[in-house]
Write a protein that holds these residues in place. Structure first.
Motif, PDB file in Angstrom:
ATOM      1  N   VAL A  80       0.677  -1.101  -0.378  1.00  9.69           N
ATOM      2  CA  VAL A  80      -0.139   0.169  -0.055  1.00  9.69           C
ATOM      3  C   VAL A  80       0.742   1.373   0.163  1.00  9.69           C
ATOM      4  CG1 VAL A  80      -1.746   1.164   1.559  1.00  9.69           C
ATOM      5  CG2 VAL A  80      -2.076  -0.865   1.580  1.00  9.69           C
ATOM      6  N   ARG A  81       2.221   0.843   0.631  1.00 14.33           N
ATOM      7  CA  ARG A  81       2.564   2.577   0.763  1.00 14.33           C
ATOM      8  C   ARG A  81       3.232   2.921  -0.382  1.00 14.33           C
ATOM      9  NH1 ARG A  81       6.185   4.260   4.815  1.00 14.33           N
ATOM     10  NH2 ARG A  81       6.100   2.496   6.492  1.00 14.33           N
ATOM     11  N   LYS A  82       4.244   1.506  -1.313  1.00 13.83           N
ATOM     12  CA  LYS A  82       4.754   1.822  -2.373  1.00 13.83           C
ATOM     13  C   LYS A  82       3.858   2.473  -3.891  1.00 13.83           C
ATOM     14  CE  LYS A  82       7.003  -0.374  -6.278  1.00 13.83           C
ATOM     15  NZ  LYS A  82       7.191  -2.176  -6.838  1.00 13.83           N
ATOM     16  N   TYR A  83       2.455   1.637  -3.213  1.00 12.51           N
ATOM     17  CA  TYR A  83       1.720   1.486  -4.722  1.00 12.51           C
ATOM     18  C   TYR A  83       1.085   3.146  -4.645  1.00 12.51           C
ATOM     19  CZ  TYR A  83       3.219  -2.733  -6.594  1.00 12.51           C
ATOM     20  OH  TYR A  83       3.839  -3.436  -6.881  1.00 12.51           O
ATOM     21  N   SER A  84       0.212   3.682  -2.966  1.00 15.81           N
ATOM     22  CA  SER A  84      -0.028   4.849  -2.855  1.00 15.81           C
ATOM     23  C   SER A  84       1.012   5.671  -3.064  1.00 15.81           C
ATOM     24  CB  SER A  84      -1.017   4.979  -1.624  1.00 15.81           C
ATOM     25  OG  SER A  84       0.401   4.590  -0.734  1.00 15.81           O
ATOM     26  N   LYS A  85       2.283   5.558  -2.926  1.00 19.86           N
ATOM     27  CA  LYS A  85       2.426   7.243  -3.766  1.00 19.86           C
ATOM     28  C   LYS A  85       2.964   6.788  -5.022  1.00 19.86           C
ATOM     29  CE  LYS A  85       5.171   7.330   0.456  1.00 19.86           C
ATOM     30  NZ  LYS A  85       6.746   7.462   1.727  1.00 19.86           N
ATOM     31  N   GLN A  86       3.096   5.697  -5.307  1.00 20.43           N
ATOM     32  CA  GLN A  86       3.449   5.945  -7.239  1.00 20.43           C
ATOM     33  C   GLN A  86       2.726   6.172  -7.909  1.00 20.43           C
ATOM     34  OE1 GLN A  86       3.454   1.750  -9.525  1.00 20.43           O
ATOM     35  NE2 GLN A  86       5.472   1.807  -9.303  1.00 20.43           N
ATOM     36  N   GLU A  87       1.071   6.269  -7.207  1.00 19.48           N
ATOM     37  CA  GLU A  87      -0.125   6.759  -8.476  1.00 19.48           C
ATOM     38  C   GLU A  87       0.020   7.564  -7.902  1.00 19.48           C
ATOM     39  OE1 GLU A  87      -3.618   6.071 -10.129  1.00 19.48           O
ATOM     40  OE2 GLU A  87      -2.013   4.958 -10.258  1.00 19.48           O
ATOM     41  N   LEU A  88       0.530   8.717  -7.152  1.00 20.60           N
ATOM     42  CA  LEU A  88       0.033   9.956  -6.626  1.00 20.60           C
ATOM     43  C   LEU A  88       1.404  10.971  -7.312  1.00 20.60           C
ATOM     44  CD1 LEU A  88      -0.353  10.308  -3.244  1.00 20.60           C
ATOM     45  CD2 LEU A  88      -2.041  11.017  -4.424  1.00 20.60           C
ATOM     46  N   TRP A  89       2.236   9.727  -7.732  1.00 17.01           N
ATOM     47  CA  TRP A  89       3.992   9.939  -8.307  1.00 17.01           C
ATOM     48  C   TRP A  89       3.517  10.935  -9.747  1.00 17.01           C
ATOM     49  CZ3 TRP A  89       7.873  13.228  -7.678  1.00 17.01           C
ATOM     50  CH2 TRP A  89       9.002  12.876  -8.515  1.00 17.01           C
ATOM     51  N   GLU A  90       2.415   9.378 -10.762  1.00 19.15           N
ATOM     52  CA  GLU A  90       2.752   9.802 -11.976  1.00 19.15           C
ATOM     53  C   GLU A  90       1.170  10.490 -12.248  1.00 19.15           C
ATOM     54  OE1 GLU A  90       0.748   5.662 -12.389  1.00 19.15           O
ATOM     55  OE2 GLU A  90       2.693   4.541 -12.526  1.00 19.15           O
ATOM     56  N   VAL A  91       0.302  10.961 -10.951  1.00 18.84           N
ATOM     57  CA  VAL A  91      -0.241  11.647 -11.588  1.00 18.84           C
ATOM     58  C   VAL A  91       0.909  13.180 -11.043  1.00 18.84           C
ATOM     59  CG1 VAL A  91      -2.600  13.021 -10.874  1.00 18.84           C
ATOM     60  CG2 VAL A  91      -2.263  10.915 -10.465  1.00 18.84           C
ATOM     61  N   VAL A  92       1.222  13.720 -10.552  1.00 20.52           N
ATOM     62  CA  VAL A  92       1.967  15.187 -10.221  1.00 20.52           C
ATOM     63  C   VAL A  92       2.881  15.193 -11.844  1.00 20.52           C
ATOM     64  CG1 VAL A  92       3.761  15.716  -8.894  1.00 20.52           C
ATOM     65  CG2 VAL A  92       1.863  15.047  -7.522  1.00 20.52           C
ATOM     66  N   THR A  93       3.458  14.021 -12.235  1.00 20.29           N
ATOM     67  CA  THR A  93       4.544  14.478 -12.934  1.00 20.29           C
ATOM     68  C   THR A  93       4.321  14.799 -14.465  1.00 20.29           C
ATOM     69  OG1 THR A  93       4.703  11.721 -13.292  1.00 20.29           O
ATOM     70  CG2 THR A  93       6.044  13.117 -12.377  1.00 20.29           C
ATOM     71  N   ASN A  94       2.590  14.409 -14.189  1.00 18.40           N
ATOM     72  CA  ASN A  94       1.952  14.708 -15.532  1.00 18.40           C
ATOM     73  C   ASN A  94       1.178  16.165 -15.022  1.00 18.40           C
ATOM     74  OD1 ASN A  94       2.135  12.426 -16.960  1.00 18.40           O
ATOM     75  ND2 ASN A  94       0.747  11.040 -15.711  1.00 18.40           N
ATOM     76  N   LYS A  95       1.063  17.032 -14.477  1.00 23.32           N
ATOM     77  CA  LYS A  95       1.058  18.006 -14.071  1.00 23.32           C
ATOM     78  C   LYS A  95       1.392  18.882 -15.094  1.00 23.32           C
ATOM     79  CE  LYS A  95      -1.984  17.410 -11.008  1.00 23.32           C
ATOM     80  NZ  LYS A  95      -3.907  17.556 -10.574  1.00 23.32           N
ATOM     81  N   PRO A  96       0.987  20.048 -15.473  1.00 23.94           N
ATOM     82  CA  PRO A  96       1.683  21.211 -16.427  1.00 23.94           C
ATOM     83  C   PRO A  96       2.803  21.932 -15.791  1.00 23.94           C
ATOM     84  CG  PRO A  96      -0.676  21.765 -16.104  1.00 23.94           C
ATOM     85  CD  PRO A  96      -0.919  20.089 -15.249  1.00 23.94           C
ATOM     86  N   PHE A  97       3.066  23.029 -16.372  1.00 26.25           N
ATOM     87  CA  PHE A  97       4.185  23.159 -15.396  1.00 26.25           C
ATOM     88  C   PHE A  97       3.739  24.375 -14.792  1.00 26.25           C
ATOM     89  CE2 PHE A  97       7.350  27.286 -15.167  1.00 26.25           C
ATOM     90  CZ  PHE A  97       8.513  26.447 -14.381  1.00 26.25           C
ATOM     91  N   SER A  98       2.502  25.312 -15.350  1.00 27.52           N
ATOM     92  CA  SER A  98       1.993  25.724 -13.824  1.00 27.52           C
ATOM     93  C   SER A  98       1.604  25.380 -12.667  1.00 27.52           C
ATOM     94  CB  SER A  98       0.533  26.619 -14.567  1.00 27.52           C
ATOM     95  OG  SER A  98      -0.353  25.664 -14.736  1.00 27.52           O
ATOM     96  N   TYR A  99       1.333  24.022 -12.320  1.00 29.90           N
ATOM     97  CA  TYR A  99       1.260  23.657 -11.036  1.00 29.90           C
ATOM     98  C   TYR A  99       2.821  23.847  -9.726  1.00 29.90           C
ATOM     99  CZ  TYR A  99       0.241  19.621  -7.597  1.00 29.90           C
ATOM    100  OH  TYR A  99       0.394  19.115  -6.555  1.00 29.90           O
ATOM    101  N   PHE A 100       3.927  23.154 -10.609  1.00 27.71           N
ATOM    102  CA  PHE A 100       5.229  23.138  -9.751  1.00 27.71           C
ATOM    103  C   PHE A 100       5.401  24.897  -9.212  1.00 27.71           C
ATOM    104  CE2 PHE A 100       5.774  19.754 -12.615  1.00 27.71           C
ATOM    105  CZ  PHE A 100       5.313  18.569 -11.205  1.00 27.71           C
ATOM    106  N   SER A 101       4.989  25.854 -10.588  1.00 25.46           N
ATOM    107  CA  SER A 101       5.308  27.618  -9.938  1.00 25.46           C
ATOM    108  C   SER A 101       3.882  27.764  -8.891  1.00 25.46           C
ATOM    109  CB  SER A 101       5.077  27.313 -11.524  1.00 25.46           C
ATOM    110  OG  SER A 101       3.853  27.699 -11.583  1.00 25.46           O
ATOM    111  N   LYS A 102       2.616  27.032  -8.673  1.00 27.18           N
ATOM    112  CA  LYS A 102       2.223  27.773  -7.894  1.00 27.18           C
ATOM    113  C   LYS A 102       2.353  26.431  -6.637  1.00 27.18           C
ATOM    114  CE  LYS A 102      -0.891  29.016 -11.107  1.00 27.18           C
ATOM    115  NZ  LYS A 102      -2.607  28.852 -12.060  1.00 27.18           N
TER     116      LYS A 102
END
Length: 262
Positions: A80-102
């Motif tokens: 659960v630890r691994k795949y819950s973080k992996q799923e969130l990481w995939e979502v975050v890395t697909n965010k546009p550049f504006s997300y990281f600036s905000k």
């Protein structure tokens, strides 16, 4: 949103693996809560030697069920630890550049950490507890009901009420737990942002200000967690009082019923 996320995490772990683990936990708790039955048969004078041997083996196996459940549960929790973080990481890395600036890096990190923690708590505090309580209430109702139907019914009613009160208290404390997690996230975010801006802080001689600010958010975190734990302890006292009242009622009714049969 949350259910879609949980479904994706479950799919990554494997539905069959979760099903096998749930069945294992179910039968493990059935064995564990059957110990009074095994002990009674083991020392019964009207049982054969082969029957006593079977009950002795079953009792010994039941004594080992909780360590084995915890052993395999650890593997499940880490999945659960691994795949819950992996799923969130995939979502975050697909965010546009504006997300990281905000969003500061500390906030993104805290988001992943807290959601993963919530998923692990859901598994440890919900799945196991639901199976454990379900097995306990069914088995003990049957065992007590075999001796006396009224006592079995009383146990079922009062223990069901105990579970209902436990769920109600947990829902009441949900907001407090959420606030405590947010306060912990603020501390984590600040630490990361502090070291990212260490040059600016040093050049502007604002160490004292930053130290006071850190002390302030740590105090808020302390108060938040202390409040949550206080409510949890109060709930535990109330729940234990319910168990005491239940035990007294069953003892009183049992004394009356069995005493009148003599």
């Amino acid at each position: 949103m949350i259910w879609k996320y949980l479904k994706r995490v479950i799919k990554k772990i494997g539905i069959s693996k979760i099903a096998y683990f749930s069945i294992f936990v179910l039968f493990g708790y059935i064995l564990y809560f059957s110990q009074p039955y095994f002990i009674t048969n083991l020392f019964s004078t009207n049982k054969s030697e082969s029957n006593r041997l079977v009950n002795l083996i079953a009792l010994l196996v039941s004594l080992m069920t909780i360590p084995f459940i915890d052993y395999f549960n650890n593997t499940f929790v880490q999945a659960v630890r691994k795949y819950s973080k992996q799923e969130l990481w995939e979502v975050v890395t697909n965010k546009p550049f504006s997300y990281f600036s905000k969003h500061p890096v500390g906030k993104v990190q805290s988001y992943i950490k807290d959601v993963s923690f919530a998923c692990r708590e859901l598994e440890q505090s919900s799945l196991k507890i639901i199976i454990q309580m379900a097995v306990m209430i069914v088995l003990y109702t049957i065992m007590i009901g075999i001796e006396n139907k009224l006592l079995g019914f009383l146990y079922l009613v009062f223990f069901s009420g105990y579970l209902a009160i436990s769920v109600w208290m947990a829902k009441r404390n949900r907001k407090n737990i959420s606030n405590s997690l947010k306060s912990a996230s603020v501390v984590n975010e600040y630490m990361i942002d502090y070291y990212r801006n260490i040059e600016t802080i040093s050049s502007s001689n604002s160490e004292e200000y930053e130290s006071n600010y850190m002390n302030s958010i740590l105090s808020n975190e302390q108060k938040s967690y202390q409040h949550v734990q206080s409510i949890t302890n109060q709930a535990a006292i109330i729940q234990q009082l319910i168990i005491v009242v239940l035990a007294c009622l069953i003892a009183a009714v049992g004394q009356h019923v069995f005493g009148s049969n003599k």
